[in-house]
Write a protein that holds these residues in place. Structure first.
Motif, PDB file in Angstrom:
ATOM      1  N   THR A  90       0.850  -1.076   0.105  1.00  0.00           N
ATOM      2  CA  THR A  90      -0.107   0.087  -0.032  1.00  0.00           C
ATOM      3  C   THR A  90       0.888   1.189   0.176  1.00  0.00           C
ATOM      4  O   THR A  90       1.895   1.281   0.736  1.00  0.00           O
ATOM      5  CB  THR A  90      -1.063   0.175   1.213  1.00  0.00           C
ATOM      6  OG1 THR A  90      -1.947  -1.093   1.198  1.00  0.00           O
ATOM      7  CG2 THR A  90      -1.758   1.405   1.220  1.00  0.00           C
ATOM      8  N   VAL A  91       0.539   2.077  -0.946  1.00  0.00           N
ATOM      9  CA  VAL A  91       1.166   3.257  -1.022  1.00  0.00           C
ATOM     10  C   VAL A  91       0.288   4.468  -0.062  1.00  0.00           C
ATOM     11  O   VAL A  91      -0.741   4.640  -0.584  1.00  0.00           O
ATOM     12  CB  VAL A  91       1.451   3.729  -2.332  1.00  0.00           C
ATOM     13  CG1 VAL A  91       2.363   5.100  -2.257  1.00  0.00           C
ATOM     14  CG2 VAL A  91       2.300   2.952  -3.076  1.00  0.00           C
ATOM     15  N   SER A  92       0.608   4.898   0.869  1.00  0.00           N
ATOM     16  CA  SER A  92      -0.165   5.628   1.810  1.00  0.00           C
ATOM     17  C   SER A  92      -0.107   7.095   1.729  1.00  0.00           C
ATOM     18  O   SER A  92       1.133   7.592   1.344  1.00  0.00           O
ATOM     19  CB  SER A  92       0.016   5.090   3.044  1.00  0.00           C
ATOM     20  OG  SER A  92      -0.372   3.861   3.427  1.00  0.00           O
ATOM     21  N   ASN A  93      -0.984   7.880   1.807  1.00  0.00           N
ATOM     22  CA  ASN A  93      -1.089   9.290   1.899  1.00  0.00           C
ATOM     23  C   ASN A  93      -0.070   9.854   0.789  1.00  0.00           C
ATOM     24  O   ASN A  93       0.838  10.818   1.113  1.00  0.00           O
ATOM     25  CB  ASN A  93      -0.559   9.793   3.196  1.00  0.00           C
ATOM     26  CG  ASN A  93      -0.581  11.426   3.600  1.00  0.00           C
ATOM     27  OD1 ASN A  93      -1.448  12.135   2.821  1.00  0.00           O
ATOM     28  ND2 ASN A  93       0.156  11.922   4.213  1.00  0.00           N
ATOM     29  N   MET A  94      -0.597   9.439  -0.466  1.00  0.00           N
ATOM     30  CA  MET A  94       0.071   9.876  -1.374  1.00  0.00           C
ATOM     31  C   MET A  94       0.547  11.289  -1.631  1.00  0.00           C
ATOM     32  O   MET A  94      -0.428  12.135  -1.819  1.00  0.00           O
ATOM     33  CB  MET A  94      -0.250   9.060  -2.750  1.00  0.00           C
ATOM     34  CG  MET A  94      -0.307   7.412  -2.731  1.00  0.00           C
ATOM     35  SD  MET A  94      -0.857   6.797  -4.151  1.00  0.00           S
ATOM     36  CE  MET A  94      -2.620   6.950  -4.033  1.00  0.00           C
ATOM     37  N   SER A  95       1.610  11.456  -2.398  1.00  0.00           N
ATOM     38  CA  SER A  95       1.986  12.869  -3.008  1.00  0.00           C
ATOM     39  C   SER A  95       2.563  12.473  -4.408  1.00  0.00           C
ATOM     40  O   SER A  95       2.851  11.651  -4.618  1.00  0.00           O
ATOM     41  CB  SER A  95       3.124  13.415  -2.243  1.00  0.00           C
ATOM     42  OG  SER A  95       4.259  12.725  -2.094  1.00  0.00           O
ATOM     43  N   PRO A  96       2.561  13.660  -5.022  1.00  0.00           N
ATOM     44  CA  PRO A  96       3.097  13.564  -6.503  1.00  0.00           C
ATOM     45  C   PRO A  96       4.577  12.989  -6.204  1.00  0.00           C
ATOM     46  O   PRO A  96       4.843  12.390  -7.657  1.00  0.00           O
ATOM     47  CB  PRO A  96       3.216  14.938  -6.927  1.00  0.00           C
ATOM     48  CG  PRO A  96       2.155  15.596  -6.249  1.00  0.00           C
ATOM     49  CD  PRO A  96       2.156  15.083  -4.852  1.00  0.00           C
ATOM     50  N   GLU A  97       5.035  12.866  -5.550  1.00  0.00           N
ATOM     51  CA  GLU A  97       6.682  12.470  -5.450  1.00  0.00           C
ATOM     52  C   GLU A  97       6.763  10.734  -5.357  1.00  0.00           C
ATOM     53  O   GLU A  97       7.588  10.104  -5.688  1.00  0.00           O
ATOM     54  CB  GLU A  97       7.446  12.896  -4.027  1.00  0.00           C
ATOM     55  CG  GLU A  97       7.892  14.148  -4.098  1.00  0.00           C
ATOM     56  CD  GLU A  97       6.790  15.294  -3.939  1.00  0.00           C
ATOM     57  OE1 GLU A  97       6.620  16.476  -4.541  1.00  0.00           O
ATOM     58  OE2 GLU A  97       5.758  14.973  -3.121  1.00  0.00           O
ATOM     59  N   ASP A  98       5.338  10.391  -5.222  1.00  0.00           N
ATOM     60  CA  ASP A  98       5.353   9.112  -5.228  1.00  0.00           C
ATOM     61  C   ASP A  98       5.074   8.297  -6.600  1.00  0.00           C
ATOM     62  O   ASP A  98       4.762   7.097  -6.793  1.00  0.00           O
ATOM     63  CB  ASP A  98       4.135   8.534  -4.113  1.00  0.00           C
ATOM     64  CG  ASP A  98       4.389   9.056  -2.827  1.00  0.00           C
ATOM     65  OD1 ASP A  98       3.369   9.216  -2.053  1.00  0.00           O
ATOM     66  OD2 ASP A  98       5.320   8.545  -2.321  1.00  0.00           O
ATOM     67  N   SER A  99       4.685   9.340  -7.490  1.00  0.00           N
ATOM     68  CA  SER A  99       4.626   8.726  -8.676  1.00  0.00           C
ATOM     69  C   SER A  99       5.546   8.022  -9.247  1.00  0.00           C
ATOM     70  O   SER A  99       6.814   8.456  -9.586  1.00  0.00           O
ATOM     71  CB  SER A  99       4.322   9.943  -9.830  1.00  0.00           C
ATOM     72  OG  SER A  99       3.103  10.603  -9.562  1.00  0.00           O
ATOM     73  N   SER A 100       5.434   6.683  -9.587  1.00  0.00           N
ATOM     74  CA  SER A 100       6.428   5.819  -9.984  1.00  0.00           C
ATOM     75  C   SER A 100       5.967   4.561 -10.444  1.00  0.00           C
ATOM     76  O   SER A 100       4.720   4.409 -10.312  1.00  0.00           O
ATOM     77  CB  SER A 100       7.490   5.208  -8.822  1.00  0.00           C
ATOM     78  OG  SER A 100       8.213   6.394  -8.205  1.00  0.00           O
ATOM     79  N   ILE A 101       6.607   3.624 -11.045  1.00  0.00           N
ATOM     80  CA  ILE A 101       6.258   2.306 -11.238  1.00  0.00           C
ATOM     81  C   ILE A 101       6.779   1.388 -10.148  1.00  0.00           C
ATOM     82  O   ILE A 101       7.789   1.369  -9.643  1.00  0.00           O
ATOM     83  CB  ILE A 101       7.289   1.714 -12.461  1.00  0.00           C
ATOM     84  CG1 ILE A 101       6.953   2.451 -13.628  1.00  0.00           C
ATOM     85  CG2 ILE A 101       6.653   0.313 -12.777  1.00  0.00           C
ATOM     86  CD1 ILE A 101       7.557   2.113 -15.004  1.00  0.00           C
TER      87      ILE A 101
END
Lengths: 110, 113
Positions: B79-90
């Motif tokens: 789970t990727v939590s409390n996402m921000s644009p910096e979490d944009s990835s594969i």
């Protein structure tokens, strides 16, 4: 600093040409893995080398590991558009640490 | 060999939300690896998930941000939590013999707005 350095960073070749990608480590490697990644997809395992001086081939792709087990090369003979993608080396060293190389982007022009 | 089914293949999410990525393997495996690949970068290991124990996180990654479940030997979620644009990835899951990542899922391409 990068644990595994790949060169070149990118490569553009004419279809039918041969090419070589290098993967270099400053420390002895216990196992060296080569992968190919198509854009936006997962990695496809190509081959693994363990012994110094070992060489393996799969179709037109040949990989070698040097005697010191610190450098590997991936050679593609008579490149085709289907060879295009990102090539990554990966290696495990002491302590079960696994590292990926910096990657080489290959474009093959028909 | 092992075949890994990973989903979703891509998603576009709003800042502050969470996304759970699933990986299903067609055989039982002890270790599963979760990687992140930022645009134009190589792969970075997030954590190693063993069935029946807490995941082991690499430096720079914490459980609160990337909780992992490993309920059995063929399945895992990240789970990727409390996402921000910096979490944009594969994001990629992987399994392999002897602790090395050999087989990979097709990846989840995440864009955070």
């Amino acid at each position: 600093s990068q644990e595994l350095e790949q060169s070149p960073q990118s490569l553009i070749v004419q279809e039918g040409k041969n090419l070589t990608i290098n993967c270099t480590s400053s420390k002895t490697l216990y196992g060296l893995y080569w992968y190919k990644q198509k854009y936006g997809e997962g990695l496809i395992f190509l081959m693994m080398l363990q012994k110094g001086g070992e060489e393996k081939s799969h179709e037109k792709i040949t990989a070698k590991l040097d005697e010191k087990k610190q450098q590997s090369s991936l050679h593609i003979t008579a490149s085709q558009p289907s060879h295009a993608g990102i090539y990554l080396c990966g290696a495990d060293r002491a302590g079960n640490q696994f590292y990926f190389g910096t990657g080489t982007s290959l474009t093959v022009i028909p | 060999s092992a075949v890994i089914s990973q989903k979703p293949s891509r998603d576009i999410c709003q800042r502050g939300t969470s996304l759970t990525i699933q990986c299903q393997v067609d055989s039982q495996v002890t270790m599963m690896f979760w990687y992140r690949q930022q645009p134009g970068q190589s792969l970075t290991l997030i954590a190693t998930a063993n069935q029946g124990s807490e995941a082991t996180y690499e430096s720079g990654f914490v459980i609160d941000k990337f909780p992992i479940s490993r309920p059995n030997l063929t399945f895992s979620t990240l789970t990727v939590s409390n996402m921000s644009p910096e979490d944009s990835s594969i994001y990629l899951c992987s399994v392999g013999p002897q602790g090395a990542p050999v087989y990979f899922g097709a990846g989840t391409r995440l864009s955070v707005l």
